[in-house]
Design an enzyme around this catalytic site. Sequence first.
Site, short mmCIF file in Angstrom:
data_model
loop_
_atom_site.label_atom_id
_atom_site.label_comp_id
_atom_site.label_asym_id
_atom_site.label_seq_id
_atom_site.Cartn_x
_atom_site.Cartn_y
_atom_site.Cartn_z
N GLY A 105 25.06 28.34 42.63
CA GLY A 105 23.67 28.35 42.18
C GLY A 105 23.54 29.09 40.87
O GLY A 105 24.49 29.72 40.40
N LYS A 106 22.40 29.01 40.27
CA LYS A 106 22.13 29.79 39.06
C LYS A 106 20.63 29.80 38.83
O LYS A 106 19.92 28.86 39.21
CB LYS A 106 22.81 29.16 37.84
CG LYS A 106 23.05 30.14 36.72
CD LYS A 106 24.31 30.96 36.97
CE LYS A 106 24.55 31.98 35.89
NZ LYS A 106 25.84 32.67 36.07
N GLY A 107 20.15 30.88 38.22
CA GLY A 107 18.72 30.97 37.91
C GLY A 107 18.53 31.37 36.47
O GLY A 107 19.43 31.92 35.83
#
Length: 416
Positions: A105-107
């Site tokens: 994931g990444k934000g």
Amino acid sequence: MAAHGTLFSGMLQEFEGAARILNLEPGIWQMLTHPKRQIIVSCPVQMDNGNIEVFTGYRVQYNITLGPAKGGIRYHPDVTLDEVTTLAAWMTWKCAVAQLPFGGGKGGVICDPTKMSKRELEALTRRYTAEIIDAIGPDKDVPAPDVNTNEQVMAWFSDTYSMHVGHTSTAVVTGKPVEMGGSLGRREATGRGVMICAREAAKHLGFGLKGSRVAVQGFGNVGSIGAQLMADQGAKIIGVTDWKGGVQNDKGLDIPKLQEWVAKNKTVAGFAGGEPLGAKDVFKLDANILVPAALEKQITAENVKDIKAKLIVEGANGPTTPEAQKVLNERGVFVVPDILGNAGGVTTSYFEWVQDRHGYFWTEKEVNERLEAKMCLAFNAVLETALKYNVDMRVAAYIVAINRVATVTKLRGMYA
Ligand code: NAD
């Protein structure tokens, strides 16, 4: 798919080379090249001047087949959905290469933290957390720091999540302060992983770190600690550059003194323990090991001809363009790719998550020993694959990663 930009296309190119060798079924190929979930949120924040500003935030869960999504949160004016999606994909492959029970994931939030007060950053962090709260949690998605986010931001993130769920949840993020569930050794972990990969790769190539000449681009968390740990093994760090300039010393730079200089001056430029080095000249140094530890797309078709090193260990994410990789392959340069070279960080984040869930904390020695074991296991799996298929280490790392995710995808079967 939304936001299919140039960075994502580059990732797909890397994926395709490995997927073809694996003879990946078209259906699995489709599944692994589409992000599972892309969340876009608007985060209104009351600024110090009383005005309300609305910041756009993203959280992408690229693939969660192996476990909860794992990946950092970036605060930067140039954040795009393409960038966040690509970084989430890289996290998927990185976690799989390191054999962690995590997806990727990444934000990111589009903002300029250099122009925001601490109170504004806290308000933004809490609102962003609240906006994505249904999607995150120790079993769902576990964020961490990335560019312009740090332990304090993780502390606010963890507190906001804990307030919403009604109990203290430390395992919802990693990279926290040690006092509130962070892991010893986390700060040094990515640099330590770089050193371990450099050591193992050098051994494979028939030389050792002792007496090696090392050039490092970027002297932040990864570059400075990687340089220090390689110097501890007897390597000479002959040149370092950062955003402002560089410094070189053929006899080897004194890294602890350089770290002290950077703590005060925010750049390696001007350090008295060597001669000035142009910011772009780090690739030209007569080094046998090169560590890009700054930004993406630094080693390009234009500057690749300058590189003399026979071994490159990627500390940064995506520092080598596909065109440059081709030239390096033709010249027989051994490249340890980012999804292996900088996996030490997420591996110790995994250790942090494990310790939080057990409520039982390890000594720094235990953390470092476990990191050593995991990194060597990952390095050897990739090296064996490279030798087996006669491919470079990047393709091999993708083969290992895609194979692991594809195998579990098939075992789990299709939910319809
Ligand atoms: P950092 O902000 O601590 O340091 C970045 C360094 O790069 C600084 O020295 C900065 O001056 C330098 N830099 C910036 N622009 C530059 C330019 N144009 N030319 C040369 N140098 C430049 O960041 P970090 O945590 O060390 O991360 C570095 C890279 O490693 C990033 O690509 C990051 O995504 C990746 N990475 C970091 C971690 C981690 O645990 N910190 C884990 C995995 C990957």
